[in-house]
Design a protein around this motif. Structure first.
Motif, PDB file in Angstrom:
ATOM      1  N   THR A  35       0.825  -1.215   0.000  1.00 11.35           N
ATOM      2  CA  THR A  35       0.000   0.000   0.000  1.00 11.35           C
ATOM      3  C   THR A  35       0.859   1.265   0.000  1.00 11.35           C
ATOM      4  N   TRP A 286      -5.457  -3.394   9.676  1.00 12.99           N
ATOM      5  CA  TRP A 286      -5.046  -4.369   8.673  1.00 12.99           C
ATOM      6  C   TRP A 286      -4.906  -5.709   9.385  1.00 12.99           C
ATOM      7  N   ASP A 303     -11.196  -3.223   7.230  1.00 12.55           N
ATOM      8  CA  ASP A 303     -10.147  -3.544   6.263  1.00 12.55           C
ATOM      9  C   ASP A 303     -10.432  -2.887   4.918  1.00 12.55           C
ATOM     10  N   TYR A 305      -8.431  -3.838   2.101  1.00 10.51           N
ATOM     11  CA  TYR A 305      -7.818  -4.688   1.092  1.00 10.51           C
ATOM     12  C   TYR A 305      -8.799  -4.961  -0.054  1.00 10.51           C
ATOM     13  N   GLU A 310      -8.268   1.388  -0.570  1.00  7.88           N
ATOM     14  CA  GLU A 310      -6.884   0.943  -0.728  1.00  7.88           C
ATOM     15  C   GLU A 310      -6.189   1.733  -1.829  1.00  7.88           C
ATOM     16  N   LYS A 314      -2.856   4.121  -1.530  1.00 11.74           N
ATOM     17  CA  LYS A 314      -1.692   3.948  -2.405  1.00 11.74           C
ATOM     18  C   LYS A 314      -1.314   5.260  -3.090  1.00 11.74           C
TER      19      LYS A 314
END
Length: 331
Positions: A35, A286, A303, A305, A310, A314
């Motif tokens: 990430t 996480w 979360d 993910y 996400e 990033k």
């Protein structure tokens, strides 16, 4: 003097003995690094029996062990991640740790509790020093204890004898300015679960307006104590309405909404990123065992993910942080 800007996540919360040392946990940590994260808050807990108990115990059948912590720290460092060690005390009776306390006149009980809590914390402060952890969090959302300025100050003095990195404390959102001993810390930490949405589906622009109000209050806190401010916890579930109550984990019937979660993430990044007194984010959270990627679009937890949030992380974690005029951390 050292600049600290945390691009991080809380890793492994609600894990039990051995959870850090599984194949799934190792793979999860690798994905966390992807990430763009540079830090993890390694957060774990042990118990006291009730909110008014005076002894903090180690549950050998459940509590994360020193061996687990050493393994997780080694794995994190292999990925170039820095570590904030974050030991936490929860109440086995299910009462939120913020309620830990006794009648004001019961100094005897407070003395017993702080003696036990200091012993608990010194164990992990020594471990953080030995393992080279780059930060230590000395408490989390313990509102009922925070008026005990003399005892907290003594505890911090004792911690500094064995741990020589920067120290933070994780206050609760909206309660930060009620703590008189924040000047004893290197970094003021808070759980930034501020309700920045007015209703389910509130867009990013409105969230940003509400974050600006939060920023004004935290800027005053910074001016008062002359310390950088870190979001030791911050997050929002991918469920409709959760940005109105980002702390919520109980309303499991709410419909999936990765847009609301992504807007929460993006809005706070935009408002706080380049503030010179702001020290960054440990997003909540996480997991050591991630769900399969194909189930991301049905998962309504914290979360991120495989979700839109996400991608937001990033994008932001790749950005540089303006160092000019940044406020310095003591350690």
């Amino acid at each position: 003097m050292k600049d600290i800007f945390v691009k991080g996540f809380t890793y492994g919360w609600n894990s039990s003995r051995g959870s850090y040392r599984t194949k799934q946990a190792v793979e999860s940590l690798k994905k966390l690094k992807e990430t763009g994260s540079e830090w993890i808050a390694l957060a774990f807990y042990t118990y006291q029996e009730t909110y008014s108990a005076t002894e903090i115990t180690f549950d050998y059948g459940y509590t994360i062990t020193d061996r687990d912590i050493a393994f997780a720290v080694k794995q994190a460092k292999l990925h170039g991640l820095k570590i904030c060690l974050k030991p936490v005390v929860n109440c086995k009776d299910g009462i939120w740790r913020a309620r830990i306390g006794f009648p004001e006149e019961a100094d005897f009980y407070w003395e017993k509790w702080f003696r036990s809590y200091t012993a608990f914390l010194l164990h992990y402060a020594e471990l953080a020093e030995e393992l080279g952890c780059e930060m230590l969090c000395i408490g989390c959302e313990m509102i009922g204890t925070e008026s005990r300025t003399e005892q907290w100050s003594a505890l911090i003095d004792n911690v500094r004898k064995v741990y020589h990195g920067p120290i933070t404390y994780n206050a609760n959102h909206g309660k930060e300015d009620g703590i008189a001993w924040l000047d004893k810390l290197d970094i003021i930490g808070t759980s930034a679960y501020y309700p920045v949405a007015n209703e389910p589906g509130t867009g990013e622009e409105t969230m940003m307006e509400n974050w600006e109000k939060v920023k004004e209050k935290l800027a005053i806190l910074h001016e008062r104590f002359q310390k950088p401010i870190l979001f030791v916890e911050i997050g929002c579930r991918s469920a409709s309405g959760c940005a109105t109550m980002p702390w919520d984990f109980t309303h499991t019937d709410l419909p999936f909404s990765e847009e609301e979660q992504a807007d929460f993430y993006s809005s706070v990044m935009k408002v706080f990123w380049n503030e010179p007194w702001f020290a960054g984010f440990f997003w909540w959270d996480w997991s050591t065992e991630l769900y399969p990627a194909e189930k991301a679009k049905t998962n309504t937890g914290f979360d991120i993910y495989g979700k839109k949030a996400e991608q937001v992380v990033k994008q932001w974690y790749k950005k540089p942080v303006i160092q000019k005029d940044r406020f310095h951390c003591k350690h």
